[in-house]
Design a protein around this motif. Structure first.
Motif, PDB file in Angstrom:
ATOM      1  N   ASP A 176      37.636  17.301  55.603  1.00  0.00           N
ATOM      2  CA  ASP A 176      38.184  18.610  55.263  1.00  0.00           C
ATOM      3  C   ASP A 176      37.661  19.001  53.884  1.00  0.00           C
ATOM      4  O   ASP A 176      37.824  18.261  52.916  1.00  0.00           O
ATOM      5  CB  ASP A 176      39.716  18.497  55.255  1.00  0.00           C
ATOM      6  N   SER A 177      37.026  20.170  53.785  1.00  0.00           N
ATOM      7  CA  SER A 177      36.410  20.587  52.525  1.00  0.00           C
ATOM      8  C   SER A 177      37.118  21.783  51.909  1.00  0.00           C
ATOM      9  O   SER A 177      36.530  22.493  51.091  1.00  0.00           O
ATOM     10  CB  SER A 177      34.926  20.919  52.738  1.00  0.00           C
ATOM     11  N   THR A 178      38.379  22.008  52.286  1.00  0.00           N
ATOM     12  CA  THR A 178      39.105  23.187  51.800  1.00  0.00           C
ATOM     13  C   THR A 178      39.079  23.268  50.281  1.00  0.00           C
ATOM     14  O   THR A 178      38.908  24.341  49.705  1.00  0.00           O
ATOM     15  CB  THR A 178      40.562  23.145  52.288  1.00  0.00           C
ATOM     16  N   ASN A 179      39.242  22.125  49.606  1.00  0.00           N
ATOM     17  CA  ASN A 179      39.295  22.112  48.147  1.00  0.00           C
ATOM     18  C   ASN A 179      37.958  21.727  47.512  1.00  0.00           C
ATOM     19  O   ASN A 179      37.895  21.467  46.315  1.00  0.00           O
ATOM     20  CB  ASN A 179      40.372  21.135  47.673  1.00  0.00           C
ATOM     21  N   LEU A 180      36.898  21.690  48.312  1.00  0.00           N
ATOM     22  CA  LEU A 180      35.607  21.243  47.795  1.00  0.00           C
ATOM     23  C   LEU A 180      34.583  22.360  47.690  1.00  0.00           C
ATOM     24  O   LEU A 180      33.519  22.169  47.128  1.00  0.00           O
ATOM     25  CB  LEU A 180      35.048  20.123  48.689  1.00  0.00           C
ATOM     26  N   VAL A 181      34.858  23.528  48.227  1.00  0.00           N
ATOM     27  CA  VAL A 181      33.951  24.678  48.222  1.00  0.00           C
ATOM     28  C   VAL A 181      32.618  24.316  48.886  1.00  0.00           C
ATOM     29  O   VAL A 181      31.628  24.016  48.233  1.00  0.00           O
ATOM     30  CB  VAL A 181      33.694  25.202  46.789  1.00  0.00           C
ATOM     31  N   GLY A 182      32.624  24.332  50.220  1.00  0.00           N
ATOM     32  CA  GLY A 182      31.398  24.043  50.944  1.00  0.00           C
ATOM     33  C   GLY A 182      31.533  22.791  51.796  1.00  0.00           C
ATOM     34  O   GLY A 182      32.542  22.084  51.759  1.00  0.00           O
ATOM     35  N   ALA A 183      30.509  22.529  52.571  1.00  0.00           N
ATOM     36  CA  ALA A 183      30.520  21.373  53.466  1.00  0.00           C
ATOM     37  C   ALA A 183      30.559  20.076  52.670  1.00  0.00           C
ATOM     38  O   ALA A 183      30.078  19.991  51.544  1.00  0.00           O
ATOM     39  CB  ALA A 183      29.279  21.403  54.361  1.00  0.00           C
ATOM     40  N   ALA A 184      31.150  19.054  53.300  1.00  0.00           N
ATOM     41  CA  ALA A 184      31.240  17.742  52.656  1.00  0.00           C
ATOM     42  C   ALA A 184      31.021  16.673  53.718  1.00  0.00           C
ATOM     43  O   ALA A 184      31.818  16.556  54.644  1.00  0.00           O
ATOM     44  CB  ALA A 184      32.602  17.573  51.985  1.00  0.00           C
ATOM     45  N   TYR A 185      29.944  15.925  53.587  1.00  0.00           N
ATOM     46  CA  TYR A 185      29.686  14.875  54.567  1.00  0.00           C
ATOM     47  C   TYR A 185      28.708  13.836  54.020  1.00  0.00           C
ATOM     48  O   TYR A 185      27.998  14.067  53.041  1.00  0.00           O
ATOM     49  CB  TYR A 185      29.150  15.451  55.877  1.00  0.00           C
ATOM     50  N   VAL A 186      28.714  12.682  54.699  1.00  0.00           N
ATOM     51  CA  VAL A 186      27.686  11.661  54.494  1.00  0.00           C
ATOM     52  C   VAL A 186      26.865  11.621  55.773  1.00  0.00           C
ATOM     53  O   VAL A 186      27.428  11.503  56.865  1.00  0.00           O
ATOM     54  CB  VAL A 186      28.295  10.276  54.219  1.00  0.00           C
ATOM     55  N   GLU A 187      25.551  11.742  55.641  1.00  0.00           N
ATOM     56  CA  GLU A 187      24.685  11.773  56.825  1.00  0.00           C
ATOM     57  C   GLU A 187      23.825  10.521  56.897  1.00  0.00           C
ATOM     58  O   GLU A 187      23.227  10.098  55.906  1.00  0.00           O
ATOM     59  CB  GLU A 187      23.778  12.997  56.784  1.00  0.00           C
ATOM     60  N   PHE A 188      23.777   9.945  58.093  1.00  0.00           N
ATOM     61  CA  PHE A 188      22.879   8.824  58.382  1.00  0.00           C
ATOM     62  C   PHE A 188      21.812   9.319  59.359  1.00  0.00           C
ATOM     63  O   PHE A 188      22.147   9.893  60.406  1.00  0.00           O
ATOM     64  CB  PHE A 188      23.649   7.652  58.997  1.00  0.00           C
ATOM     65  N   ASP A 189      20.562   9.106  59.012  1.00  0.00           N
ATOM     66  CA  ASP A 189      19.448   9.476  59.880  1.00  0.00           C
ATOM     67  C   ASP A 189      19.234   8.335  60.865  1.00  0.00           C
ATOM     68  O   ASP A 189      18.519   7.372  60.579  1.00  0.00           O
ATOM     69  CB  ASP A 189      18.190   9.728  59.041  1.00  0.00           C
ATOM     70  N   LEU A 190      19.862   8.433  62.034  1.00  0.00           N
ATOM     71  CA  LEU A 190      19.782   7.357  63.021  1.00  0.00           C
ATOM     72  C   LEU A 190      18.355   7.143  63.495  1.00  0.00           C
ATOM     73  O   LEU A 190      17.927   5.999  63.730  1.00  0.00           O
ATOM     74  CB  LEU A 190      20.687   7.680  64.222  1.00  0.00           C
ATOM     75  N   GLU A 191      17.619   8.226  63.662  1.00  0.00           N
ATOM     76  CA  GLU A 191      16.234   8.114  64.123  1.00  0.00           C
ATOM     77  C   GLU A 191      15.409   7.302  63.139  1.00  0.00           C
ATOM     78  O   GLU A 191      14.648   6.406  63.526  1.00  0.00           O
ATOM     79  CB  GLU A 191      15.640   9.508  64.305  1.00  0.00           C
ATOM     80  N   ALA A 192      15.559   7.587  61.859  1.00  0.00           N
ATOM     81  CA  ALA A 192      14.813   6.841  60.843  1.00  0.00           C
ATOM     82  C   ALA A 192      15.277   5.390  60.767  1.00  0.00           C
ATOM     83  O   ALA A 192      14.465   4.464  60.596  1.00  0.00           O
ATOM     84  CB  ALA A 192      14.975   7.515  59.484  1.00  0.00           C
ATOM     85  N   ILE A 193      16.580   5.162  60.896  1.00  0.00           N
ATOM     86  CA  ILE A 193      17.114   3.805  60.805  1.00  0.00           C
ATOM     87  C   ILE A 193      16.589   2.927  61.930  1.00  0.00           C
ATOM     88  O   ILE A 193      16.140   1.792  61.695  1.00  0.00           O
ATOM     89  CB  ILE A 193      18.662   3.839  60.814  1.00  0.00           C
ATOM     90  N   PHE A 194      16.622   3.450  63.158  1.00  0.00           N
ATOM     91  CA  PHE A 194      16.239   2.603  64.291  1.00  0.00           C
ATOM     92  C   PHE A 194      14.741   2.620  64.556  1.00  0.00           C
ATOM     93  O   PHE A 194      14.183   1.600  64.975  1.00  0.00           O
ATOM     94  CB  PHE A 194      17.031   3.013  65.536  1.00  0.00           C
ATOM     95  N   ASP A 195      14.068   3.744  64.334  1.00  0.00           N
ATOM     96  CA  ASP A 195      12.610   3.739  64.470  1.00  0.00           C
ATOM     97  C   ASP A 195      11.955   2.938  63.359  1.00  0.00           C
ATOM     98  O   ASP A 195      10.959   2.250  63.575  1.00  0.00           O
ATOM     99  CB  ASP A 195      12.072   5.176  64.449  1.00  0.00           C
ATOM    100  N   GLY A 196      12.504   3.061  62.148  1.00  0.00           N
ATOM    101  CA  GLY A 196      11.920   2.364  61.000  1.00  0.00           C
ATOM    102  C   GLY A 196      12.494   0.992  60.745  1.00  0.00           C
ATOM    103  O   GLY A 196      12.116   0.323  59.778  1.00  0.00           O
ATOM    104  N   GLU A 197      13.430   0.549  61.600  1.00  0.00           N
ATOM    105  CA  GLU A 197      14.071  -0.765  61.467  1.00  0.00           C
ATOM    106  C   GLU A 197      14.637  -0.967  60.057  1.00  0.00           C
ATOM    107  O   GLU A 197      14.403  -1.963  59.390  1.00  0.00           O
ATOM    108  CB  GLU A 197      13.088  -1.883  61.823  1.00  0.00           C
ATOM    109  N   LEU A 198      15.412   0.028  59.619  1.00  0.00           N
ATOM    110  CA  LEU A 198      16.036  -0.019  58.290  1.00  0.00           C
ATOM    111  C   LEU A 198      17.379  -0.732  58.411  1.00  0.00           C
ATOM    112  O   LEU A 198      18.452  -0.119  58.402  1.00  0.00           O
ATOM    113  CB  LEU A 198      16.203   1.396  57.736  1.00  0.00           C
ATOM    114  N   TYR A 199      17.322  -2.023  58.483  1.00  0.00           N
ATOM    115  CA  TYR A 199      18.534  -2.801  58.757  1.00  0.00           C
ATOM    116  C   TYR A 199      19.582  -2.637  57.660  1.00  0.00           C
ATOM    117  O   TYR A 199      20.781  -2.485  57.949  1.00  0.00           O
ATOM    118  CB  TYR A 199      18.183  -4.285  58.924  1.00  0.00           C
ATOM    119  N   SER A 200      19.175  -2.654  56.393  1.00  0.00           N
ATOM    120  CA  SER A 200      20.146  -2.569  55.307  1.00  0.00           C
ATOM    121  C   SER A 200      20.924  -1.257  55.365  1.00  0.00           C
ATOM    122  O   SER A 200      22.106  -1.208  55.009  1.00  0.00           O
ATOM    123  CB  SER A 200      19.456  -2.714  53.952  1.00  0.00           C
TER     124      SER A 200
END
Length: 565
Positions: A176-200
C-alpha cells in the motif's frame, strides 16, 4: 527507481532500503525474523540450504516452461501456460501452496479489481509471459496496467497491505503506497535470475517472497494477527530504526572529516592559522567553508555513483579521462589503500574538479553547475591575501590553500566509510543517499562550535542551541512535510486539475525561501508529478515510468528554492 548492488533486483519508492536487503542476504543476526523457525524450517537448517533445494527443482521447471513457451505463437500472451507451468509452481515452492483462481476478483470501496489469485490477505495477480506489467491492456478502467490496477487495489483496501504481481518474467512485491506518493515495490527479474543462473539473487528472492514474510502476526505481544504485523512490515520498521543509527554514524564521519580537513589546512598554511588566532578570519567562516567542502565531496560521491555527474553530451574520451584520473571514486579507492604523504597532488586534482563543476570543464566532461561549486571569478586570478581586509576573502578561499594528501585521504575515509556495531568497516552507500539523510546530518552539524587548539588543531565541540537557533536552520522531518503538503498543496493541485488539462498543473509554483537540502521541494514535485501522470494516463496509480517522465516537467517549471547556507 533504485538499482541495487544486485543485477536482477530493483526497488521502487524506497520500499525496503538497499542496506536491509544486503543485511538479509548475509544473514545479519541483528535483522529480526531470519531465524530458521521464522521460515518454518527445522532448527539449525540454514536459509540458503533450503533455498538451494528449491533452486535445483525450479531451474528444471523453468527450462521446461521456456521450451513449451517457444512452441506458442508470439501473439499468444501465454497466460494459462505461465500460470500453470511456472508461477503457481514457483509460489508453491515459496510456501503458498497451490493457489486457487480468484473468480470475480477482489472488491474494495465498491469497485471490483480483476486480481487473479489471493492467499489470506495477500492479493496475488498472475499474468502471461507476454503481458507487460506497466502497460495498459485495453481501454477504460478494466484496461489499466496490471501494476496500476494492483497498486490501486492495495491503496483502496483497508484489509490488504502487501501484494504480489508477476508475469513470469518479473515478480514484484508491492505495498500500500497511500502515504508514499507513488508506486512502492521490490522487483525481481525472474528471467535474468534463471537464464543467467544468478543463484545469490534467487536466495534473496526466497528470503523476501517466502510465504512466512506475508503471514499476519500480532503487532504487539498480544492481540489478533493482522497484516501490519507481518515480517515485511516489521522489516520496514527495523529499517527506519537502523536508518536513524546510520545517520548518526554519517554525522560522526562528517564531523571527523571536518576536523581532519581543518587541522590539515591550518598546519599546511601558517598564515591561515595566524589569521584565525588574531581574529582576522572568523572560526565560523572557516567552519562554513570546511562544511561546504565536505558537502561538495558528498555531492560528487552521490552523483558519480548514480552515473549522473558527467555531461552525457561530452566526448567519451573526456569522460574516461575524468573516471581514470580525477574522479572521487578513484580518490576513495586510493584512500582505502594508502594513508598518504605530505605531497599535495591529490588536493590539486580535486580543486581542478571543483573549479570545473563551478564553471564547466570540457576536457573532463564536467557540466557548469555553479551553486554549491560557485567561485568568485573576479578574484580568481588574484593571490589569496589573508593579511588583507577579511571581507574581501573569497568564499572559495580553501581552494587557494595547499592540503597534504594524508589529510585529504583521511577525511575521505571518514566520509566514505563507517563501522557497524560489531566494528566491521563498510563503505557508505552513496548511490542511494537521499536528501532526507543529507538534511538531518546537516542539521546536527549546526549544533557544533569550532575551536582551534595548540598544534594547531581544529576541533568541533558539542553545545546545545548555537547556530540552529540563531539562523532558524531546522531540518523538517518527512511526516511534517507530508502533513503540510496535504493542507497547502493538495487543494492547489485540485484547483488546477479541474479542467482536466494536465499542463494546467505545470502552472503551479512552489517556492521554498529556505530550502536547505530541498526535501520539501522534492516531496512537492513528486505530488504534482504523480497527479500530472495520472491525468495523462487516465490511471489513479500511474506506473513509475510515467511519473518519472512527469517529474522532469514539474522540476523544470514548478519548483523554486533558495538558501543562504
Amino acid at each position: 527507481m533504485s538499482q541495487t548492488a544486485y543485477t536482477a533486483v530493483r526497488i521502487e519508492g524506497n520500499l525496503l532500503p538497499h542496506d536491509l536487503l544486503e543485511a538479509i542476504q548475509r544473514g545479519d543476526h541483528d535483522v529480526p525474523g531470519i531465524r530458521p523457525e521464522d521460515y518454518h524450517l527445522a532448527a539449525g537448517e540454514r536459509l540458503n540450504h533450503a533455498a538451494s533445494r528449491k533452486w535445483d527443482y525450479l531451474t528444471g521447471v523453468y527450462r521446461s516452461f521456456r521450451d513449451r513457451l517457444a512452441q506458442l505463437p508470439e501473439t499468444d500472451p501465454a497466460t494459462t501456460l505461465t500460470r500453470e507451468r511456472w508461477l503457481l509452481i514457483l509460489l508453491d515452492e515459496l510456501g503458498f501452496g497451490r493457489l486457487p483462481y480468484q473468480r470475480g476478483g477482489l472488491a474494495a470501496e465498491g469497485e471490483t479489481y480483476p486480481v487473479s489469485h489471493a492467499w489470506q490477505q495477500v492479493p496475488i495477480h498472475l499474468l502471461g509471459w507476454r503481458t507487460e506489467l506497466d502497460r495498459r491492456t485495453g481501454g477504460g478502467k478494466a484496461g489499466r496496467a496490471p501494476q496500476a490496477m494492483l497498486q490501486e487495489f492495495l491503496n483502496a483496501s483497508d484489509e490488504h497491505l502487501w501484494g504480489v504481481l508477476s508475469n513470469g518474467r518479473q515478480l514484484r512485491i508491492l505495498r500500500d503506497s497511500t502515504n508514499l506518493v507513488g508506486a512502492a515495490y521490490v522487483e525481481f527479474d525472474l528471467e535474468a535470475i534463471f537464464d543467467g543462473e544468478l543463484y545469490s539473487e534467487f536466495v534473496l528472492l526466497y528470503a523476501l517472497a517466502h510465504v512466512s514474510r506475508f503471514e499476519a502476526r500480532p503487532v504487539g505481544s498480544e492481540g489478533a494477527p493482522v497484516p501490519a504485523g507481518c515480517w515485511l512490515e516489521r522489516w520496514r520498521a527495523y529499517a527506519a530504526e537502523t536508518g536513524e543509527r546510520a545517520r548518526e554514524r554519517m554525522r560522526d564521519g562528517v564531523k571527523a572529516a571536518l576536523e581532519r580537513l581543518g587541522t590539515g589546512f591550518l598546519r599546511a598554511n601558517p598564515k591561515l592559522a595566524q589569521a584565525l588566532a588574531e581574529g582576522r578570519l572568523k572560526k565560523e567562516d572557516f567552519q562554513h567553508e570546511l562544511l561546504r567542502l565536505a558537502y561538495q565531496l558528498i555531492f560528487c560521491f552521490v552523483a558519480e555513483d548514480r552515473g549522473v555527474l558527467l555531461d552525457p553530451q561530452a566526448p567519451e574520451a573526456a569522460r574516461q579521462r575524468y573516471r581514470d584520473y580525477f574522479s572521487t571514486a578513484r580518490l576513495r579507492e586510493i584512500a582505502a589503500r594508502r594513508y598518504g604523504d605530505r605531497h599535495t597532488d591529490l588536493w590539486q586534482a580535486l580543486v581542478y574538479v571543483l573549479d570545473g563543476l563551478g564553471s564547466g570543464n570540457d576536457r573532463l566532461g564536467l557540466p557548469a553547475l555553479g551553486g554549491l561549486f560557485f567561485r568568485d571569478e573576479k578574484l580568481e586570478s588574484q593571490q589569496l591575501d589573508l593579511d588583507a581586509d577579511p571581507a574581501r576573502v573569497p568564499p572559495d578561499f580553501l581552494r587557494r590553500c595547499p592540503l597534504a594528501n594524508a589529510d585529504l585521504l583521511e577525511a575521505v575515509r571518514h566520509l566514505a566509510t563507517f563501522r557497524d556495531r560489531q566494528g566491521r568497516l563498510h563503505a557508505t552507500n552513496f548511490r542511494h543517499l537521499g536528501s532526507e539523510e543529507l538534511g538531518s546530518v546537516y542539521e546536527s552539524l549546526l549544533e557544533l562550535i569550532p575551536a582551534v587548539e595548540p598544534g594547531p588543531s581544529f576541533v568541533l565541540r558539542e553545545r546545545p542551541g548555537n547556530e540552529r537557533k540563531t539562523t532558524g536552520s531546522y531540518y523538517t522531518p518527512d511526516p511534517l512535510i507530508q502533513c503540510l503538503l496535504d493542507t497547502a498543496l493538495d487543494p492547489v493541485i485540485e484547483e488546477h486539475a479541474k479542467r482536466g488539462v494536465p499542463d494546467d498543473l505545470l502552472k503551479i509554483t512552489v517556492c521554498d525561501p529556505s530550502c536547505g537540502s530541498g526535501h520539501f521541494l522534492v516531496a512537492a514535485a513528486r505530488r504534482i508529478a504523480k497527479r500530472y501522470a495520472a491525468m495523462v494516463t487516465g490511471e489513479d496509480e500511474p506506473v513509475p515510468e510515467k511519473v518519472r517522465e512527469a517529474m522532469h516537467e514539474v522540476v523544470a517549471r514548478c519548483v523554486y528554492g533558495v538558501d543562504i547556507n
